[in-house]
Scaffold this motif. Structure first.
Motif, PDB file in Angstrom:
ATOM      1  N   PHE A  21      -3.088 -60.168 -27.026  1.00 31.40           N
ATOM      2  CA  PHE A  21      -1.875 -60.738 -26.429  1.00 31.40           C
ATOM      3  C   PHE A  21      -0.654 -60.398 -27.288  1.00 31.40           C
ATOM      4  O   PHE A  21      -0.757 -60.220 -28.492  1.00 31.40           O
ATOM      5  CB  PHE A  21      -1.989 -62.264 -26.342  1.00 31.40           C
ATOM      6  N   ARG A  22       0.493 -60.349 -26.628  1.00 32.52           N
ATOM      7  CA  ARG A  22       1.733 -60.185 -27.400  1.00 32.52           C
ATOM      8  C   ARG A  22       2.805 -61.109 -26.826  1.00 32.52           C
ATOM      9  O   ARG A  22       2.588 -61.749 -25.792  1.00 32.52           O
ATOM     10  CB  ARG A  22       2.188 -58.731 -27.429  1.00 32.52           C
ATOM     11  N   VAL A  23       3.942 -61.162 -27.499  1.00 29.09           N
ATOM     12  CA  VAL A  23       5.018 -62.065 -27.068  1.00 29.09           C
ATOM     13  C   VAL A  23       6.283 -61.249 -26.787  1.00 29.09           C
ATOM     14  O   VAL A  23       6.398 -60.116 -27.274  1.00 29.09           O
ATOM     15  CB  VAL A  23       5.348 -63.132 -28.159  1.00 29.09           C
ATOM     16  N   PRO A  24       7.229 -61.799 -26.008  1.00 27.48           N
ATOM     17  CA  PRO A  24       8.489 -61.066 -25.782  1.00 27.48           C
ATOM     18  C   PRO A  24       9.207 -60.798 -27.109  1.00 27.48           C
ATOM     19  O   PRO A  24       9.007 -61.537 -28.086  1.00 27.48           O
ATOM     20  CB  PRO A  24       9.311 -62.033 -24.922  1.00 27.48           C
ATOM     21  N   TYR A  27      10.805 -63.380 -29.844  1.00 27.97           N
ATOM     22  CA  TYR A  27      10.406 -64.712 -29.366  1.00 27.97           C
ATOM     23  C   TYR A  27      10.379 -65.733 -30.514  1.00 27.97           C
ATOM     24  O   TYR A  27      10.997 -66.792 -30.419  1.00 27.97           O
ATOM     25  CB  TYR A  27       9.050 -64.639 -28.668  1.00 27.97           C
ATOM     26  N   PHE A  28       9.694 -65.406 -31.585  1.00 26.85           N
ATOM     27  CA  PHE A  28       9.552 -66.376 -32.689  1.00 26.85           C
ATOM     28  C   PHE A  28      10.871 -66.559 -33.460  1.00 26.85           C
ATOM     29  O   PHE A  28      11.125 -67.629 -33.993  1.00 26.85           O
ATOM     30  CB  PHE A  28       8.429 -65.964 -33.642  1.00 26.85           C
ATOM     31  N   GLU A  29      11.688 -65.526 -33.457  1.00 27.73           N
ATOM     32  CA  GLU A  29      12.973 -65.626 -34.166  1.00 27.73           C
ATOM     33  C   GLU A  29      13.921 -66.598 -33.463  1.00 27.73           C
ATOM     34  O   GLU A  29      14.737 -67.263 -34.106  1.00 27.73           O
ATOM     35  CB  GLU A  29      13.653 -64.233 -34.261  1.00 27.73           C
ATOM     36  N   PHE A  31      12.865 -69.013 -31.223  1.00 30.96           N
ATOM     37  CA  PHE A  31      12.188 -70.227 -30.736  1.00 30.96           C
ATOM     38  C   PHE A  31      12.832 -71.508 -31.274  1.00 30.96           C
ATOM     39  O   PHE A  31      13.113 -72.446 -30.513  1.00 30.96           O
ATOM     40  CB  PHE A  31      10.693 -70.182 -31.099  1.00 30.96           C
ATOM     41  N   ALA A  32      13.091 -71.552 -32.566  1.00 31.59           N
ATOM     42  CA  ALA A  32      13.631 -72.776 -33.177  1.00 31.59           C
ATOM     43  C   ALA A  32      14.975 -73.175 -32.559  1.00 31.59           C
ATOM     44  O   ALA A  32      15.217 -74.365 -32.304  1.00 31.59           O
ATOM     45  CB  ALA A  32      13.773 -72.585 -34.683  1.00 31.59           C
ATOM     46  N   ARG A  34      16.077 -72.424 -29.489  1.00 37.77           N
ATOM     47  CA  ARG A  34      15.857 -72.917 -28.115  1.00 37.77           C
ATOM     48  C   ARG A  34      15.285 -74.332 -28.145  1.00 37.77           C
ATOM     49  O   ARG A  34      15.637 -75.185 -27.335  1.00 37.77           O
ATOM     50  CB  ARG A  34      14.921 -71.970 -27.346  1.00 37.77           C
ATOM     51  N   LEU A  35      14.415 -74.559 -29.103  1.00 38.63           N
ATOM     52  CA  LEU A  35      13.809 -75.894 -29.234  1.00 38.63           C
ATOM     53  C   LEU A  35      14.869 -76.940 -29.580  1.00 38.63           C
ATOM     54  O   LEU A  35      14.893 -78.032 -28.998  1.00 38.63           O
ATOM     55  CB  LEU A  35      12.724 -75.848 -30.320  1.00 38.63           C
ATOM     56  N   THR A  36      15.769 -76.583 -30.491  1.00 43.40           N
ATOM     57  CA  THR A  36      16.839 -77.518 -30.890  1.00 43.40           C
ATOM     58  C   THR A  36      17.699 -77.893 -29.673  1.00 43.40           C
ATOM     59  O   THR A  36      18.028 -79.069 -29.478  1.00 43.40           O
ATOM     60  CB  THR A  36      17.724 -76.875 -31.981  1.00 43.40           C
ATOM     61  N   ARG A  38      16.807 -77.879 -26.550  1.00 47.16           N
ATOM     62  CA  ARG A  38      16.035 -78.747 -25.648  1.00 47.16           C
ATOM     63  C   ARG A  38      15.944 -80.173 -26.188  1.00 47.16           C
ATOM     64  O   ARG A  38      16.056 -81.143 -25.435  1.00 47.16           O
ATOM     65  CB  ARG A  38      14.639 -78.168 -25.427  1.00 47.16           C
TER      66      ARG A  38
END
Lengths: 153, 183
Positions: A21-24, A27-29, A31-32, A34-36, A38
């Motif tokens: 599997f892979r991610v866009p 994505y991990f850079e 993520f934090a 986008r989470l904040t 939300r």
């Protein structure tokens, strides 16, 4: 058959740790961040909800009071004779508007079916949302004399 | 629990340092949690949603964290539970039977733009999908994440003996599936 088993075991072993599997990209850079966003949104929604919960008992009490007033007011205008209804209203509330409403209310109760139908059809071109007993009473007081109203009954 | 983790928890519990500590927590665990969830639900978008939910739960409940397990175990437990309840919800709303949900997950692999595996890896993933959800989680944690039985036991709150049995049956089932497929 034995050879096949060996192949399967080899295949099973060779797959170890491989992640298909892979991610866009990024994505991990991201993520934090986008989470904040939300979390902030959720907190804002929760604050609104909390405020609503705080005001809910006050709104409930207000609704009960309005309901209680309606339960007292409506039977007093419907059940009591029109004259005494007006007296009751005028006695309890002295504002001019309320006494006018009382007179209009007693007038409507004196109208015949034909008069009311004529009034409704004349007012049908009005926006239905604005049509109220006040409009109806205004129309009838403007177009009928007290005599006509009482004579029809 | 090491000193760094203790410090991180203390910072998370303190209102003054919570935001900064939370950023550090996310950066430290996001990848491991992502891959744990992804192997359960397979689809990237679902994984992203679940991962956000996991961290939001942590943000809301950190003050109540009793520290009787490590932070890592706690996070993995939340992630596992969220993933399983996502699969259950999916089953309740769109598909009826376990076979159908397996078909849905198989299709997810087939059509996933973020799946880079070759045919063998696809077959391997499909074989893992034949396992019941909990057995699949045990297999993934042991086989891919190389977690110790004791660690898995803490996350899943299952005895080490039961986990060993579960893993053993999972391996047998996968081997059988691959054997059947290669016939």
């Amino acid at each position: 058959m034995k050879e096949k088993n060996v192949n399967i075991e080899n295949l099973f072993g060779s797959l170890k740790k491989e992640n298909p599997f892979r991610v866009p990209e990024n994505y991990f850079e991201t993520f934090a961040d986008r989470l904040t966003i939300r979390i902030k949104e959720e907190e804002r929604t929760n604050n609104h909800r909390r405020r609503f919960i705080y005001f809910r008992p006050i709104m409930a009490i207000a609704a009960i009071l309005v309901l209680a007033m309606l339960l007292i007011y409506v039977p007093s205008t419907k059940l009591l004779p029109s004259g005494s209804g007006n007296i009751a209203q005028n006695g309890s509330e002295n504002s001019i508007d309320d006494s006018v409403n009382g007179i209009q209310g007693s007038l409507i109760s004196n109208f015949s079916e034909e008069q009311l139908l004529a009034a409704f059809s004349a007012l049908s071109d009005m926006d239905s949302k604005t049509l109220s007993s006040d409009n109806l009473a205004d129309y009838i007081t403007a177009n009928y004399s007290s005599y006509e109203i009482l004579a029809d009954n | 629990m090491d000193l760094n983790e203790k410090e991180l928890i203390a910072n998370l519990k303190s209102e003054a340092s919570r935001e900064q500590a939370f950023q550090l927590l996310v950066k430290t665990y996001q990848q491991r949690l992502y891959w744990h969830i992804r192997k359960i639900v397979l689809n990237h978008d679902d994984t992203d949603d679940i991962l956000q939910n996991v961290f939001i739960k942590v943000w809301k409940n950190i003050e109540g964290f009793r520290e009787d397990s490590s932070l890592f175990t706690w996070l993995f437990r939340i992630a596992t539970n969220e993933s399983l309840s996502h699969l259950q919800k999916q089953r309740r709303h769109s598909v009826v039977s376990i076979n159908e949900i397996n078909d849905y997950l198989s299709e997810s692999i087939e059509s996933d733009v973020y799946f880079d595996g070759d045919d063998i890896q696809k077959k391997f993933q499909l074989a893992i999908l034949q396992l019941p959800n909990k057995q699949r989680i045990v297999f993934n944690m042991k086989y891919f994440d190389e977690m110790k039985y004791e660690e898995i036991s803490e996350v899943l709150k299952t005895s080490v003996g039961a986990l060993k049995a579960s893993y053993h049956f999972a391996v047998k089932k996968i081997e059988e599936f691959l054997k059947e497929d290669s016939k």
